[in-house]
Scaffold this motif. Structure first.
Motif, PDB file in Angstrom:
ATOM      1  N   ASP A   1      21.050  23.341 -18.566  1.00  0.00           N
ATOM      2  CA  ASP A   1      21.815  22.179 -18.099  1.00  0.00           C
ATOM      3  C   ASP A   1      22.650  22.424 -17.086  1.00  0.00           C
ATOM      4  OD1 ASP A   1      23.612  23.693 -19.534  1.00  0.00           O
ATOM      5  OD2 ASP A   1      24.278  22.400 -21.074  1.00  0.00           O
ATOM      6  N   THR A   2      22.759  23.636 -16.542  1.00  0.00           N
ATOM      7  CA  THR A   2      23.633  23.927 -15.442  1.00  0.00           C
ATOM      8  C   THR A   2      22.993  23.974 -14.142  1.00  0.00           C
ATOM      9  OG1 THR A   2      22.859  26.389 -15.661  1.00  0.00           O
ATOM     10  CG2 THR A   2      24.710  25.831 -16.798  1.00  0.00           C
ATOM     11  N   GLU A   3      21.539  23.871 -14.088  1.00  0.00           N
ATOM     12  CA  GLU A   3      20.736  23.616 -12.913  1.00  0.00           C
ATOM     13  C   GLU A   3      20.531  22.164 -12.579  1.00  0.00           C
ATOM     14  OE1 GLU A   3      20.001  25.920 -10.568  1.00  0.00           O
ATOM     15  OE2 GLU A   3      20.530  27.984 -12.124  1.00  0.00           O
ATOM     16  N   LYS A   4      20.520  22.016 -11.238  1.00  0.00           N
ATOM     17  CA  LYS A   4      20.351  20.667 -10.874  1.00  0.00           C
ATOM     18  C   LYS A   4      18.762  20.131 -10.947  1.00  0.00           C
ATOM     19  CE  LYS A   4      24.238  18.854  -8.213  1.00  0.00           C
ATOM     20  NZ  LYS A   4      24.726  18.488  -6.984  1.00  0.00           N
ATOM     21  N   ILE A   5      18.467  18.998 -11.387  1.00  0.00           N
ATOM     22  CA  ILE A   5      16.931  18.571 -11.159  1.00  0.00           C
ATOM     23  C   ILE A   5      16.995  17.363 -10.238  1.00  0.00           C
ATOM     24  CG2 ILE A   5      15.383  17.443 -12.428  1.00  0.00           C
ATOM     25  CD1 ILE A   5      16.568  18.743 -15.195  1.00  0.00           C
ATOM     26  N   TYR A   6      16.118  17.487  -9.289  1.00  0.00           N
ATOM     27  CA  TYR A   6      15.990  16.479  -8.105  1.00  0.00           C
ATOM     28  C   TYR A   6      14.758  15.808  -8.371  1.00  0.00           C
ATOM     29  CZ  TYR A   6      19.425  19.572  -5.914  1.00  0.00           C
ATOM     30  OH  TYR A   6      20.388  20.346  -5.607  1.00  0.00           O
ATOM     31  N   LEU A   7      15.072  14.283  -8.113  1.00  0.00           N
ATOM     32  CA  LEU A   7      14.163  13.550  -7.919  1.00  0.00           C
ATOM     33  C   LEU A   7      14.196  12.846  -6.537  1.00  0.00           C
ATOM     34  CD1 LEU A   7      12.076  11.279  -8.975  1.00  0.00           C
ATOM     35  CD2 LEU A   7      13.831   9.657  -9.606  1.00  0.00           C
ATOM     36  N   ILE A   8      12.952  13.167  -5.762  1.00  0.00           N
ATOM     37  CA  ILE A   8      13.191  12.923  -4.253  1.00  0.00           C
ATOM     38  C   ILE A   8      11.855  11.983  -3.992  1.00  0.00           C
ATOM     39  CG2 ILE A   8      12.937  13.978  -1.945  1.00  0.00           C
ATOM     40  CD1 ILE A   8      13.693  16.226  -3.313  1.00  0.00           C
ATOM     41  N   LEU A   9      12.362  10.813  -3.223  1.00  0.00           N
ATOM     42  CA  LEU A   9      11.455   9.818  -2.763  1.00  0.00           C
ATOM     43  C   LEU A   9      11.214   9.954  -1.333  1.00  0.00           C
ATOM     44  CD1 LEU A   9       9.839   6.988  -3.021  1.00  0.00           C
ATOM     45  CD2 LEU A   9      12.181   5.761  -2.629  1.00  0.00           C
ATOM     46  N   ASN A  10       9.978   9.946  -1.030  1.00  0.00           N
ATOM     47  CA  ASN A  10       9.397  10.119   0.551  1.00  0.00           C
ATOM     48  C   ASN A  10       8.234   9.129   0.817  1.00  0.00           C
ATOM     49  OD1 ASN A  10      10.896  12.348   1.537  1.00  0.00           O
ATOM     50  ND2 ASN A  10       9.875  13.749  -0.028  1.00  0.00           N
ATOM     51  N   SER A  11       7.966   8.988   1.925  1.00  0.00           N
ATOM     52  CA  SER A  11       6.793   8.094   2.191  1.00  0.00           C
ATOM     53  C   SER A  11       6.235   8.396   3.269  1.00  0.00           C
ATOM     54  CB  SER A  11       7.682   6.595   2.474  1.00  0.00           C
ATOM     55  OG  SER A  11       8.485   6.585   3.837  1.00  0.00           O
ATOM     56  N   GLU A  12       4.981   8.033   3.317  1.00  0.00           N
ATOM     57  CA  GLU A  12       3.730   8.477   4.558  1.00  0.00           C
ATOM     58  C   GLU A  12       3.327   7.133   4.904  1.00  0.00           C
ATOM     59  OE1 GLU A  12       1.175  11.342   2.782  1.00  0.00           O
ATOM     60  OE2 GLU A  12       2.607  13.092   3.079  1.00  0.00           O
ATOM     61  N   PRO A  13       2.571   7.347   5.858  1.00  0.00           N
ATOM     62  CA  PRO A  13       1.709   6.032   6.309  1.00  0.00           C
ATOM     63  C   PRO A  13       0.823   5.481   5.267  1.00  0.00           C
ATOM     64  CG  PRO A  13       1.821   7.516   8.008  1.00  0.00           C
ATOM     65  CD  PRO A  13       2.537   8.142   6.803  1.00  0.00           C
ATOM     66  N   GLU A  14       0.104   6.220   4.538  1.00  0.00           N
ATOM     67  CA  GLU A  14      -0.821   5.627   3.496  1.00  0.00           C
ATOM     68  C   GLU A  14      -0.299   5.937   2.217  1.00  0.00           C
ATOM     69  OE1 GLU A  14      -3.233   4.055   4.640  1.00  0.00           O
ATOM     70  OE2 GLU A  14      -2.980   4.366   6.484  1.00  0.00           O
ATOM     71  N   ALA A  15       0.652   6.522   1.671  1.00  0.00           N
ATOM     72  CA  ALA A  15       1.108   6.802   0.405  1.00  0.00           C
ATOM     73  C   ALA A  15       2.734   6.871   0.243  1.00  0.00           C
ATOM     74  CB  ALA A  15       0.546   8.108   0.072  1.00  0.00           C
ATOM     75  N   ILE A  16       3.157   6.627  -1.051  1.00  0.00           N
ATOM     76  CA  ILE A  16       4.363   6.854  -1.450  1.00  0.00           C
ATOM     77  C   ILE A  16       4.477   8.340  -2.363  1.00  0.00           C
ATOM     78  CG2 ILE A  16       6.511   5.951  -2.860  1.00  0.00           C
ATOM     79  CD1 ILE A  16       4.911   3.222  -2.367  1.00  0.00           C
ATOM     80  N   LEU A  17       5.392   9.108  -1.832  1.00  0.00           N
ATOM     81  CA  LEU A  17       5.615  10.383  -2.451  1.00  0.00           C
ATOM     82  C   LEU A  17       6.687  10.437  -3.505  1.00  0.00           C
ATOM     83  CD1 LEU A  17       3.673  10.962   0.101  1.00  0.00           C
ATOM     84  CD2 LEU A  17       4.659  13.342  -0.050  1.00  0.00           C
ATOM     85  N   PHE A  18       6.442  10.920  -4.751  1.00  0.00           N
ATOM     86  CA  PHE A  18       7.675  11.191  -5.554  1.00  0.00           C
ATOM     87  C   PHE A  18       7.685  12.789  -5.875  1.00  0.00           C
ATOM     88  CE2 PHE A  18       6.170   6.800  -6.397  1.00  0.00           C
ATOM     89  CZ  PHE A  18       7.547   6.116  -6.207  1.00  0.00           C
ATOM     90  N   GLN A  19       8.653  13.215  -5.711  1.00  0.00           N
ATOM     91  CA  GLN A  19       9.047  14.814  -6.064  1.00  0.00           C
ATOM     92  C   GLN A  19       9.947  15.016  -7.342  1.00  0.00           C
ATOM     93  OE1 GLN A  19       9.385  16.483  -2.414  1.00  0.00           O
ATOM     94  NE2 GLN A  19       7.502  17.878  -2.751  1.00  0.00           N
ATOM     95  N   VAL A  20       9.411  15.677  -8.320  1.00  0.00           N
ATOM     96  CA  VAL A  20      10.539  16.293  -9.463  1.00  0.00           C
ATOM     97  C   VAL A  20      10.649  17.606  -9.114  1.00  0.00           C
ATOM     98  CG1 VAL A  20      11.025  16.392 -11.822  1.00  0.00           C
ATOM     99  CG2 VAL A  20       9.940  14.264 -10.829  1.00  0.00           C
ATOM    100  N   ILE A  21      11.705  18.209  -8.706  1.00  0.00           N
ATOM    101  CA  ILE A  21      12.157  19.686  -8.707  1.00  0.00           C
ATOM    102  C   ILE A  21      12.961  20.133  -9.551  1.00  0.00           C
ATOM    103  CG2 ILE A  21      12.733  21.302  -6.778  1.00  0.00           C
ATOM    104  CD1 ILE A  21      12.188  19.271  -4.689  1.00  0.00           C
ATOM    105  N   ASP A  22      12.658  21.379 -10.309  1.00  0.00           N
ATOM    106  CA  ASP A  22      13.880  21.940 -11.160  1.00  0.00           C
ATOM    107  C   ASP A  22      13.774  23.484 -10.971  1.00  0.00           C
ATOM    108  OD1 ASP A  22      11.664  23.410 -13.095  1.00  0.00           O
ATOM    109  OD2 ASP A  22      10.952  21.451 -13.230  1.00  0.00           O
ATOM    110  N   LYS A  23      14.535  23.908 -11.449  1.00  0.00           N
ATOM    111  CA  LYS A  23      14.699  25.459 -11.593  1.00  0.00           C
ATOM    112  C   LYS A  23      14.592  26.190 -12.866  1.00  0.00           C
ATOM    113  CE  LYS A  23      15.769  25.368  -6.998  1.00  0.00           C
ATOM    114  NZ  LYS A  23      14.814  25.550  -6.023  1.00  0.00           N
ATOM    115  N   GLY A  24      13.648  25.671 -13.795  1.00  0.00           N
ATOM    116  CA  GLY A  24      13.263  25.920 -15.084  1.00  0.00           C
ATOM    117  C   GLY A  24      12.674  27.243 -14.980  1.00  0.00           C
ATOM    118  N   ILE A  25      11.766  27.333 -16.284  1.00  0.00           N
ATOM    119  CA  ILE A  25      11.069  28.564 -16.477  1.00  0.00           C
ATOM    120  C   ILE A  25       9.837  28.744 -15.651  1.00  0.00           C
ATOM    121  CG2 ILE A  25      11.890  28.569 -18.960  1.00  0.00           C
ATOM    122  CD1 ILE A  25       9.348  27.394 -19.676  1.00  0.00           C
ATOM    123  N   GLY A  26       9.284  27.604 -15.380  1.00  0.00           N
ATOM    124  CA  GLY A  26       8.052  27.686 -14.531  1.00  0.00           C
ATOM    125  C   GLY A  26       6.856  27.561 -15.199  1.00  0.00           C
ATOM    126  N   ILE A  27       5.637  27.536 -14.592  1.00  0.00           N
ATOM    127  CA  ILE A  27       4.478  27.430 -15.002  1.00  0.00           C
ATOM    128  C   ILE A  27       3.664  28.769 -14.485  1.00  0.00           C
ATOM    129  CG2 ILE A  27       2.320  26.052 -15.446  1.00  0.00           C
ATOM    130  CD1 ILE A  27       3.935  23.627 -14.699  1.00  0.00           C
TER     131      ILE A  27
END
Length: 458
Positions: free
Chosen positions: A367-393
């Protein structure tokens, strides 16, 4: 009466033709039996795999009910737990009958599975009895839960071994059947060639048509059964979801009223249990939604109703809603780096996509690390990004993370069902989109969702 020379040749040829025709008929009969035996083996294996799936579902539901009873004290959860235990035992008995009797290894594996299940049920029963005697024995409950999770892993491994062996046995049987069929087909061809070319051609055509007809009928029957089973699952989970959401709504409404009443009367720290009730109810409602979504997707009945929404407002509302899932707000930050504000998207499916990704980021981060929800756009698509600094995969496990119930090896004691990313994958596919994961262990994870838009308004 002496037979003329031509008559002898005709009789000999006729007799030889009848002989080879008899061999052809005999070979065809055996080939048909091989095909039927292969079909029966496929059906038996399918039933065994279905039994294993039902057992896993009953085991998951029993654990969920046990936790619900311990955390909420709901007698309905206790009754559901007892019913699911009965279902588990019933599926185990059915599995013992379905396992191939000549396979001693499989019999030993089923016996080992039964032993592990009995051990886990004993632990769960001990947990319930402990809760009924002493509701404050949290450490003991935690120890029991840890051991239960370990046993669950062993049970799932045993189920996986049984499944692999069943598939291997099926493959071996089909290969042997295929070999026998090919051998008899060769005999048919040689026999027909030695008799009459016309009979050979006609026999092959009739045989192939008959086999094809049998296969088509078998496929139709299998598809009808599978469709009926899918509809039954959707109906069942819809009914269960409806029955659970009504008391969950009452719990949420009642807890909200209590919060409004007690906010000015008691200290903020004393409201923690009330926040836990709200958080648990919301998480349970979210889990029911995930199960229903996954079931409908597998049955091909996942609704897709895109309409024009304000994506930026949607993301802001989602982030605000997720702040209420914990006792203290999680540091989620929303960034809009594009020029896309409105688009035709199915709002419910988009909520399932982003909420599951954000909840996973919350679950596997501090709960000390920020989590980001980022909205971007491309000519043909909408991009959503969820970024965390957690344990990883781990990289080796990344291709498997979208499989239902799959959980990575490094999750340790973090509780989860393994359904979230499977639901995300189905919802993204329903949008004809794409999901990409970039992750390193101990560094963090970035999920990128690309959704092609039909009509975007800037």
């Amino acid at each position: 009466m002496k037979w003329p020379f031509q008559g002898k040749w005709i009789a000999a040829g006729f007799g030889l033709t009848l002989l080879f025709m008899g061999l052809v008929i005999f070979a065809s009969f055996n080939s048909t039996n091989e095909i039927k035996q292969g079909a029966n083996q496929v059906q038996d294996t399918y039933q065994t795999l279905n039994t294993l799936t039902n057992f896993s579902a009953a085991m998951t539901s029993a654990e969920s009910a046990r936790r619900g009873y311990i955390f909420l004290g709901n007698r309905q959860d206790l009754q559901r737990y007892q019913n699911e235990v009965i279902n588990m035992q019933s599926e185990l008995r059915l599995l013992k009958r379905q396992i191939h009797p000549t396979s001693s290894i499989q019999q030993q594996r089923v016996a080992q599975l039964n032993l592990l299940v009995n051990q886990r049920l004993a632990l769960l029963e001990q947990s319930i009895q402990l809760y009924q005697k002493d509701k404050t024995a949290l450490q003991t409950q935690t120890d029991i839960t840890d051991r239960s999770i370990q046993l669950r892993g062993e049970i799932m491994a045993a189920i996986a071994n049984i499944t692999v062996e069943e598939k291997r046995y099926l493959q071996s049987s089909l290969e042997q059947s295929q070999y026998n069929i090919n051998l008899r087909i060769l005999i048919e061809i040689l026999g027909t060639c030695l008799s009459i070319v016309v009979i050979f051609i006609l026999g092959i055509i009739l045989e192939r048509q008959w086999i094809k007809r049998e296969q088509i009928e078998s496929l139709k029957s299998s598809l009808a059964q599978e469709k009926k089973l899918g509809e039954l699952k959707v109906h069942l989970f819809s009914m269960i979801s409806h029955e659970f959401r009504t008391p969950l709504s009452v719990i949420l409404l009642s807890s909200q009223l209590l919060k409004e009443i007690l906010t000015e009367l008691v200290d903020e720290k004393q409201l923690k249990n009330l926040y836990r009730i709200q958080s648990s109810a919301k998480l349970m409602n979210h889990l029911l939604t995930d199960i229903l979504t996954l079931t409908r997707a597998e049955a091909g009945k996942l609704d897709y109703k895109p309409h024009l929404i304000n994506i930026e407002n949607f993301c802001l509302n989602l982030v605000e809603d997720l702040q209420l899932f914990g006792i203290t707000p999680y540091p989620i930050e929303f960034l809009n780096n594009g020029k896309c504000f409105r688009a035709n998207i199915d709002e419910k499916l988009l909520y399932s996509i982003l909420s599951n990704l954000l909840l996973n980021a919350i679950k596997y981060s501090t709960d000390t690390e920020k989590i980001y929800l980022i909205l971007n756009s491309e000519p043909e698509a909408i991009l959503f990004q969820v970024i965390d600094k957690g344990i990883g995969i781990p990289r080796g496990e990344q291709p498997k993370i979208y499989e239902p119930f799959y959980r990575c090896q490094n999750v340790e004691n973090i509780v989860g069902t393994g359904l979230g990313l499977a639901v995300v994958k189905k919802c993204v596919e329903r949008h004809q989109g794409e999901i990409i994961v970039e992750s390193d262990v101990g560094v963090g994870t970035t999920f990128t969702v690309k959704i092609p838009h039909i009509n975007v308004l800037k």
